[in-house]
Design an enzyme around this catalytic site. Sequence first.
Site, PDB file in Angstrom:
ATOM      1  N   TYR A 209       0.867  -1.171   0.000  1.00  0.00           N
ATOM      2  CA  TYR A 209       0.000   0.000   0.000  1.00  0.00           C
ATOM      3  C   TYR A 209       0.907   1.225   0.000  1.00  0.00           C
ATOM      4  O   TYR A 209       1.527   1.556   1.016  1.00  0.00           O
ATOM      5  CB  TYR A 209      -0.898   0.015   1.242  1.00  0.00           C
ATOM      6  CG  TYR A 209      -2.113  -0.873   1.145  1.00  0.00           C
ATOM      7  CD1 TYR A 209      -3.369  -0.327   0.969  1.00  0.00           C
ATOM      8  CD2 TYR A 209      -1.996  -2.249   1.243  1.00  0.00           C
ATOM      9  CE1 TYR A 209      -4.494  -1.130   0.894  1.00  0.00           C
ATOM     10  CE2 TYR A 209      -3.111  -3.067   1.168  1.00  0.00           C
ATOM     11  CZ  TYR A 209      -4.359  -2.503   0.990  1.00  0.00           C
ATOM     12  OH  TYR A 209      -5.469  -3.317   0.908  1.00  0.00           O
ATOM     13  N   HIS A 241      -4.236  -2.954  -7.778  1.00  0.00           N
ATOM     14  CA  HIS A 241      -5.494  -3.526  -7.307  1.00  0.00           C
ATOM     15  C   HIS A 241      -6.553  -2.458  -7.087  1.00  0.00           C
ATOM     16  O   HIS A 241      -7.690  -2.595  -7.498  1.00  0.00           O
ATOM     17  CB  HIS A 241      -5.266  -4.303  -6.012  1.00  0.00           C
ATOM     18  CG  HIS A 241      -6.529  -4.769  -5.369  1.00  0.00           C
ATOM     19  ND1 HIS A 241      -7.145  -4.078  -4.347  1.00  0.00           N
ATOM     20  CD2 HIS A 241      -7.314  -5.834  -5.616  1.00  0.00           C
ATOM     21  CE1 HIS A 241      -8.242  -4.709  -3.992  1.00  0.00           C
ATOM     22  NE2 HIS A 241      -8.370  -5.776  -4.738  1.00  0.00           N
ATOM     23  N   HIS A 242      -6.189  -1.377  -6.421  1.00  0.00           N
ATOM     24  CA  HIS A 242      -7.149  -0.284  -6.265  1.00  0.00           C
ATOM     25  C   HIS A 242      -6.425   1.041  -6.043  1.00  0.00           C
ATOM     26  O   HIS A 242      -5.245   1.072  -5.673  1.00  0.00           O
ATOM     27  CB  HIS A 242      -8.167  -0.556  -5.145  1.00  0.00           C
ATOM     28  CG  HIS A 242      -7.646  -0.409  -3.748  1.00  0.00           C
ATOM     29  ND1 HIS A 242      -7.710  -1.421  -2.816  1.00  0.00           N
ATOM     30  CD2 HIS A 242      -7.063   0.630  -3.096  1.00  0.00           C
ATOM     31  CE1 HIS A 242      -7.204  -1.015  -1.664  1.00  0.00           C
ATOM     32  NE2 HIS A 242      -6.793   0.240  -1.802  1.00  0.00           N
ATOM     33  N   HIS A 309      -2.858   0.493  -4.106  1.00  0.00           N
ATOM     34  CA  HIS A 309      -2.627  -0.867  -3.603  1.00  0.00           C
ATOM     35  C   HIS A 309      -2.050  -1.704  -4.740  1.00  0.00           C
ATOM     36  O   HIS A 309      -2.703  -1.926  -5.768  1.00  0.00           O
ATOM     37  CB  HIS A 309      -3.956  -1.459  -3.113  1.00  0.00           C
ATOM     38  CG  HIS A 309      -3.860  -2.883  -2.657  1.00  0.00           C
ATOM     39  ND1 HIS A 309      -4.971  -3.617  -2.307  1.00  0.00           N
ATOM     40  CD2 HIS A 309      -2.797  -3.716  -2.503  1.00  0.00           C
ATOM     41  CE1 HIS A 309      -4.596  -4.836  -1.954  1.00  0.00           C
ATOM     42  NE2 HIS A 309      -3.287  -4.913  -2.078  1.00  0.00           N
ATOM     43  N   HIS A 390     -16.853  -3.983  -2.171  1.00  0.00           N
ATOM     44  CA  HIS A 390     -15.450  -4.393  -2.130  1.00  0.00           C
ATOM     45  C   HIS A 390     -15.214  -5.510  -1.116  1.00  0.00           C
ATOM     46  O   HIS A 390     -15.497  -5.362   0.077  1.00  0.00           O
ATOM     47  CB  HIS A 390     -14.576  -3.195  -1.766  1.00  0.00           C
ATOM     48  CG  HIS A 390     -13.105  -3.500  -1.728  1.00  0.00           C
ATOM     49  ND1 HIS A 390     -12.388  -3.846  -2.846  1.00  0.00           N
ATOM     50  CD2 HIS A 390     -12.228  -3.512  -0.699  1.00  0.00           C
ATOM     51  CE1 HIS A 390     -11.126  -4.052  -2.523  1.00  0.00           C
ATOM     52  NE2 HIS A 390     -11.006  -3.865  -1.209  1.00  0.00           N
ATOM     53  N   HIS A 392     -12.056  -8.988  -0.873  1.00  0.00           N
ATOM     54  CA  HIS A 392     -10.850  -9.502  -1.512  1.00  0.00           C
ATOM     55  C   HIS A 392     -11.141 -10.877  -2.119  1.00  0.00           C
ATOM     56  O   HIS A 392     -12.260 -11.165  -2.520  1.00  0.00           O
ATOM     57  CB  HIS A 392      -9.700  -9.520  -0.519  1.00  0.00           C
ATOM     58  CG  HIS A 392      -9.183  -8.139  -0.205  1.00  0.00           C
ATOM     59  ND1 HIS A 392      -8.228  -7.883   0.752  1.00  0.00           N
ATOM     60  CD2 HIS A 392      -9.496  -6.924  -0.735  1.00  0.00           C
ATOM     61  CE1 HIS A 392      -7.966  -6.583   0.796  1.00  0.00           C
ATOM     62  NE2 HIS A 392      -8.735  -5.988  -0.089  1.00  0.00           N
ATOM     63  N   MET A 465     -11.875  -8.006   3.434  1.00  0.00           N
ATOM     64  CA  MET A 465     -12.644  -6.803   3.721  1.00  0.00           C
ATOM     65  C   MET A 465     -14.104  -7.083   3.386  1.00  0.00           C
ATOM     66  O   MET A 465     -14.412  -8.005   2.629  1.00  0.00           O
ATOM     67  CB  MET A 465     -12.146  -5.608   2.903  1.00  0.00           C
ATOM     68  CG  MET A 465     -10.748  -5.144   3.252  1.00  0.00           C
ATOM     69  SD  MET A 465     -10.296  -3.637   2.338  1.00  0.00           S
ATOM     70  CE  MET A 465      -8.665  -3.325   3.012  1.00  0.00           C
TER      71      MET A 465
END
Length: 592
Positions: A209, A241-242, A309, A390, A392, A465
């Site tokens: 991150y 990823h985001h 991320h 959201h 994972h 999450m």
Amino acid sequence: MACICLFRLFLLLVLAALYQGKHLNPTSHLRYSRFLDPSNTVFLRWDFDYAAEIITFEIQIRTTGWVGLGITDRYTFVGSDLVVGGVLPSGNVYFSDQHLVDEDTLEEDGSQDAELLGLTEDAVYTTMRFSRPFRSCDPHDLDISSDTMRVLAAYGLDDTPKLSRERTFVKSIFLLQIVQHDDLDVPKDTIIYDLEISNFLIPEDDTTYACIFLPLPIVSQKHHIYKYEPLLVEHNETMVHHILMYACGNASVLPTGINECYGSDPAFSLCSHVIAGWAVGGLSYQFPDEAGISIGTPLDPQWVRLEVHYSNFHNLPGIYDTSGMRLFYTKHLRKYDMGVLELGISVFPIHFIPPGAESFMSYGLCKTEKFEEMNGAPIADIYVSGYLIHTHLAGRSLQAVQYRNGTQLQTICKDFSYDFNLQETRDLPHLVEIKPGDELLIECNYQTLDREFMTFGGPSTTNEMCLVFFFYYPRINISSCLGYPDIIYVTNELGEEASENPMENLMILNNVEWTPENIKKAEKACRESQQTVMVKTIDEQEENTTGWIPDIIPTPRGPCLESSGGKVEPQDKTPAGFRLPLVALLFLQGTL
């Protein structure tokens, strides 16, 4: 009398022509499109009538053989429905609604529910257009819904329909998109502003991150951000990823440079109010015409924490990246300021999922009863226009349910076919009103059959999450409302001796023998335990309350639509299911 008959006959022909043009025109515009294969050989267009619950597809494939399009399951092709068509060397067309009885064998449905609207072939392409109900009464037809749909496309080099792996493709798509961004107003004075992590060396770790604090545009008067889109480096997309933008309070003392967001320096985790977000598989997002993110006033943030991320699962060395977010803003103000409300389960290890679970439900409760007190001023009803869900890798489904005075009102949003690789902000079909005092419940379903150890809540892709972000207006001073279960109660219910230290209970749970019975016992205990609800304001003030998880009443499925299509037999080029409208039949009856 003869004149009247002739007039009726003429009107009948006009109505029939209009009907035919409206439903069967192979060149009418379809708003949405996507390539379904890596080599851009299979191109899909589609559109839908939400009120009539009819969707129209057009598949164009670089072949002169058969083509097919349908919907498939997450795990297997068996049971997939596939509409098949083509043009024979003689020029005759064939078309039928079929399904897969095993991995590569097609069988025609007893009920033909796809209606052919056009089927052509030239020296390069075969193009097939058809419509079908969202939900037909044929058990072989999979429903079209607002969930993530796995679209199946296949083709052959001749006119014998048979699946082959190298010419079969599956792509996850949100078919029932509500807003087409190109249809929304674009201000002529639009200004573009980029926020980026520049030339960042991606670590050779599974999960990173990376955070940097950046200023928002400096403007002398109020402006509205009305659109944002990701900035991605070609060939690096699979590692990002985001991307999230967190608004920072103007009194914050912010660090400089790029650092791990949740590492040894806690300053890089400052600012927790999400104002824009993108995740893998997503595209740009434009707010409705009546709302935008406010910048330029004393109450608005001047800085953001940009969080990227990275998932470097192959531990590749020497990869540099410049990713971020592009903002589109204007001084032509909308009526309301847009806000983002984060809901779900608090992201820390008290959220746990046992290994070996076919299904494990987790819940996060939000009680809005403290919103007005924490807002510092009376608040009006807020209206949700869009959402981003959201989880994972273990996530399989999510839903957000609304309650008022102890009664379930509605399921605001859901995805019972969630795909980690397609996370995109979606619009609701209609605005959802949330009143002070309402309760909001987020339910997430996980599968961990491939895991031998506990999965805990956390930032890593291999953690989990359970979050839903609501885009709403008018903005209030609340950033998040997250719940989590009483871990002491859960530990005792599993027959273990609980500790007063919550983290020690996680170690105790890690030693439980996770049989199917214990998995269900843990799920039941988490659902029945008292939830702690944490409410946080934009300026980082936090208060807790408690509550209990209410029951979720499943939304009943609507009625199915009877078959209106049919099969085009050889020698018959008339599209299947052609019917005269009722008014035309009445005129015909009168004429006769």
